[in-house]
Design a protein around this motif. Structure first.
Motif, PDB file in Angstrom:
ATOM      1  N   LEU A  65       0.746  -1.218  -0.082  1.00  0.00           N
ATOM      2  CA  LEU A  65      -0.105  -0.113   0.129  1.00  0.00           C
ATOM      3  C   LEU A  65       0.927   1.200  -0.032  1.00  0.00           C
ATOM      4  O   LEU A  65       0.479   2.175  -0.542  1.00  0.00           O
ATOM      5  CB  LEU A  65      -1.044   0.070   1.263  1.00  0.00           C
ATOM      6  CG  LEU A  65      -2.132  -0.902   1.135  1.00  0.00           C
ATOM      7  CD1 LEU A  65      -3.018  -0.822   2.348  1.00  0.00           C
ATOM      8  CD2 LEU A  65      -2.850  -0.982  -0.065  1.00  0.00           C
ATOM      9  N   ASN A  66       1.857   1.209   0.587  1.00  0.00           N
ATOM     10  CA  ASN A  66       2.812   2.414   0.897  1.00  0.00           C
ATOM     11  C   ASN A  66       3.522   2.713  -0.638  1.00  0.00           C
ATOM     12  O   ASN A  66       3.564   3.745  -1.053  1.00  0.00           O
ATOM     13  CB  ASN A  66       4.071   1.936   1.646  1.00  0.00           C
ATOM     14  CG  ASN A  66       4.545   3.252   2.337  1.00  0.00           C
ATOM     15  OD1 ASN A  66       4.049   4.142   2.490  1.00  0.00           O
ATOM     16  ND2 ASN A  66       5.553   3.410   3.264  1.00  0.00           N
ATOM     17  N   ALA A 126       0.977   8.281  -6.617  1.00  0.00           N
ATOM     18  CA  ALA A 126      -0.048   9.329  -6.644  1.00  0.00           C
ATOM     19  C   ALA A 126      -1.488   8.841  -6.617  1.00  0.00           C
ATOM     20  O   ALA A 126      -2.242   9.281  -6.843  1.00  0.00           O
ATOM     21  CB  ALA A 126       0.000  10.245  -8.090  1.00  0.00           C
ATOM     22  N   MET A 127      -1.494   7.677  -5.717  1.00  0.00           N
ATOM     23  CA  MET A 127      -3.013   7.028  -5.717  1.00  0.00           C
ATOM     24  C   MET A 127      -3.509   7.593  -4.360  1.00  0.00           C
ATOM     25  O   MET A 127      -2.714   7.430  -3.394  1.00  0.00           O
ATOM     26  CB  MET A 127      -2.941   5.438  -5.641  1.00  0.00           C
ATOM     27  CG  MET A 127      -4.223   4.888  -5.415  1.00  0.00           C
ATOM     28  SD  MET A 127      -4.830   4.475  -6.781  1.00  0.00           S
ATOM     29  CE  MET A 127      -3.918   3.088  -7.422  1.00  0.00           C
ATOM     30  N   SER A 128      -4.475   7.908  -4.233  1.00  0.00           N
ATOM     31  CA  SER A 128      -5.172   7.931  -2.742  1.00  0.00           C
ATOM     32  C   SER A 128      -5.623   6.539  -2.164  1.00  0.00           C
ATOM     33  O   SER A 128      -6.105   6.004  -3.108  1.00  0.00           O
ATOM     34  CB  SER A 128      -6.452   8.962  -3.068  1.00  0.00           C
ATOM     35  OG  SER A 128      -5.955  10.253  -3.536  1.00  0.00           O
ATOM     36  N   ILE A 129      -5.687   6.623  -1.151  1.00  0.00           N
ATOM     37  CA  ILE A 129      -6.116   5.320  -0.449  1.00  0.00           C
ATOM     38  C   ILE A 129      -7.049   5.761   0.851  1.00  0.00           C
ATOM     39  O   ILE A 129      -6.591   6.700   1.821  1.00  0.00           O
ATOM     40  CB  ILE A 129      -4.998   4.416   0.114  1.00  0.00           C
ATOM     41  CG1 ILE A 129      -4.133   4.106  -1.103  1.00  0.00           C
ATOM     42  CG2 ILE A 129      -5.477   3.154   0.792  1.00  0.00           C
ATOM     43  CD1 ILE A 129      -2.728   3.383  -0.953  1.00  0.00           C
ATOM     44  N   LEU A 130      -8.240   4.924   0.833  1.00  0.00           N
ATOM     45  CA  LEU A 130      -9.200   5.068   2.271  1.00  0.00           C
ATOM     46  C   LEU A 130      -9.193   3.608   2.583  1.00  0.00           C
ATOM     47  O   LEU A 130      -9.537   2.885   2.149  1.00  0.00           O
ATOM     48  CB  LEU A 130     -10.338   5.600   1.800  1.00  0.00           C
ATOM     49  CG  LEU A 130     -11.336   5.543   2.992  1.00  0.00           C
ATOM     50  CD1 LEU A 130     -11.055   6.401   4.170  1.00  0.00           C
ATOM     51  CD2 LEU A 130     -12.824   5.851   2.531  1.00  0.00           C
ATOM     52  N   VAL A 131      -8.699   3.422   3.921  1.00  0.00           N
ATOM     53  CA  VAL A 131      -8.716   2.047   4.355  1.00  0.00           C
ATOM     54  C   VAL A 131      -9.126   1.936   5.747  1.00  0.00           C
ATOM     55  O   VAL A 131      -9.321   2.676   6.600  1.00  0.00           O
ATOM     56  CB  VAL A 131      -7.167   1.779   4.399  1.00  0.00           C
ATOM     57  CG1 VAL A 131      -6.072   2.407   5.198  1.00  0.00           C
ATOM     58  CG2 VAL A 131      -6.907   0.175   4.878  1.00  0.00           C
ATOM     59  N   VAL A 132      -9.862   0.887   5.795  1.00  0.00           N
ATOM     60  CA  VAL A 132     -10.589   0.414   6.966  1.00  0.00           C
ATOM     61  C   VAL A 132      -9.746  -0.777   7.565  1.00  0.00           C
ATOM     62  O   VAL A 132      -9.444  -1.818   6.673  1.00  0.00           O
ATOM     63  CB  VAL A 132     -12.202  -0.114   7.063  1.00  0.00           C
ATOM     64  CG1 VAL A 132     -12.733  -0.716   8.097  1.00  0.00           C
ATOM     65  CG2 VAL A 132     -12.859   1.198   6.558  1.00  0.00           C
ATOM     66  N   ASP A 133      -9.294  -0.786   8.913  1.00  0.00           N
ATOM     67  CA  ASP A 133      -8.574  -1.777   9.422  1.00  0.00           C
ATOM     68  C   ASP A 133      -8.574  -1.667  10.731  1.00  0.00           C
ATOM     69  O   ASP A 133      -8.463  -0.732  11.248  1.00  0.00           O
ATOM     70  CB  ASP A 133      -7.283  -2.078   8.662  1.00  0.00           C
ATOM     71  CG  ASP A 133      -6.495  -3.495   8.652  1.00  0.00           C
ATOM     72  OD1 ASP A 133      -6.814  -4.093   7.630  1.00  0.00           O
ATOM     73  OD2 ASP A 133      -6.153  -3.846   9.850  1.00  0.00           O
ATOM     74  N   LYS A 134      -8.216  -2.973  11.339  1.00  0.00           N
ATOM     75  CA  LYS A 134      -8.063  -2.919  12.856  1.00  0.00           C
ATOM     76  C   LYS A 134      -6.744  -2.926  13.600  1.00  0.00           C
ATOM     77  O   LYS A 134      -6.429  -2.904  14.901  1.00  0.00           O
ATOM     78  CB  LYS A 134      -8.923  -4.124  13.579  1.00  0.00           C
ATOM     79  CG  LYS A 134     -10.377  -3.851  13.091  1.00  0.00           C
ATOM     80  CD  LYS A 134     -11.413  -4.726  14.081  1.00  0.00           C
ATOM     81  CE  LYS A 134     -12.753  -4.491  13.519  1.00  0.00           C
ATOM     82  NZ  LYS A 134     -13.154  -5.404  12.454  1.00  0.00           N
TER      83      LYS A 134
END
Ligand code: ATP
Length: 233
Positions: free
Chosen positions: A176-177, A183-191
């Protein structure tokens, strides 16, 4: 790039989101954190149009998403890695990767099968295996690769590393890094907070359908009371 304002969503008569506000900036990683049942998946599914929003606004690249069917939202450049991965079980790994691939936004340097295999070498070794024969980690990598092959501008991951071994989780955070650097945007849900905070620029905490805290990773690490009260860590 993505701006969610005053979003409310209902399931029938039961209200799940009460005015959610969050922004994802181009080239940044944002997280949506919160305990079980607080509204993370509902927020993501509202953005994607999978669950219809009741009111508010969700603007992506200057286009209002509320009221758009999911396929149109996807075509605008949002790639979803859904909870549970949802790999096609009866397609090979390779077929899963290419089935929904496209570069309709005409990126100069689009994602290709080879680039996905460079990112996740394990997938290259398993290219002929059927989806249902892949391990959980391979399926998760494939779900990310499949979303990248649609060449999105924003990647949304719901429970990106749920149920995965620490080593596999680490590989996914490293990937992901790498993706973010392009130049990608990322929205992540994680615990898995510790790893996630290392790559996140901005974090949002949702509690009973409301964003109750937002800030940088450093701010969150320093906020013992916030971590304890809303995330139980
Ligand atoms: P988890 O981490 O467990 O996936 P979450 O933060 O993603 O939790 P949601 O799945 O968005 O939470 O759920 C938010 C609220 O909406 C919960 O009260 C849940 O019971 C309710 N809810 C979710 N899906 C439905 C549905 N299909 N019908 C009715 N209520 C639902």
């Amino acid at each position: 790039m993505l701006s969610v304002n005053n979003l409310t969503t209902h399931y029938g008569t039961s209200q799940a989101l009460f005015g959610v506000e969050l922004d994802v900036v181009t080239g940044e990683v944002a997280t949506l954190l919160g305990r079980n049942g607080m509204g993370k998946t509902t927020t993501i599914n509202s953005i994607m149009g999978i669950v219809p929003a009741s009111s508010g606004s969700i603007v992506f690249d200057e286009v209002e998403l509320i009221g758009q069917p999911s396929y149109k939202t996807a075509n605008l450049g949002i790639g979803l890695v859904p909870e549970g991965r949802q790999i096609f079980p009866n397609l090979s790994l390779m077929e899963n990767l290419v089935a929904t691939a496209s570069n309709h936004l005409n990126h100069d340097n689009p994602w290709t099968v080879d680039k996905v295999f460079d990112l996740f070498p394990e997938l290259g070794e398993r290219r002929k295996s059927m989806g249902n024969l892949l391990s959980g980690g391979e399926q998760q990598m494939l779900a990310i690769g499949r979303a990248l092959m649609t060449n999105p501008k924003l990647l949304i991951l719901d429970e990106a590393t749920e149920g995965l071994a620490p080593l596999v989780r680490h590989k996914i955070w490293v990937a992901l890094n790498e993706i973010r650097k392009q130049a990608m945007s990322i929205l992540v849900v994680d615990k898995n907070l510790t790893d996630l905070l290392k790559i996140a620029n901005r974090n949002y905490i949702i509690e009973r359908g409301r964003i109750v805290w937002s800030g940088t990773s450093d701010e969150l690490r320093d906020s013992r009371d916030v971590l304890q009260r809303y995330l139980g860590v």
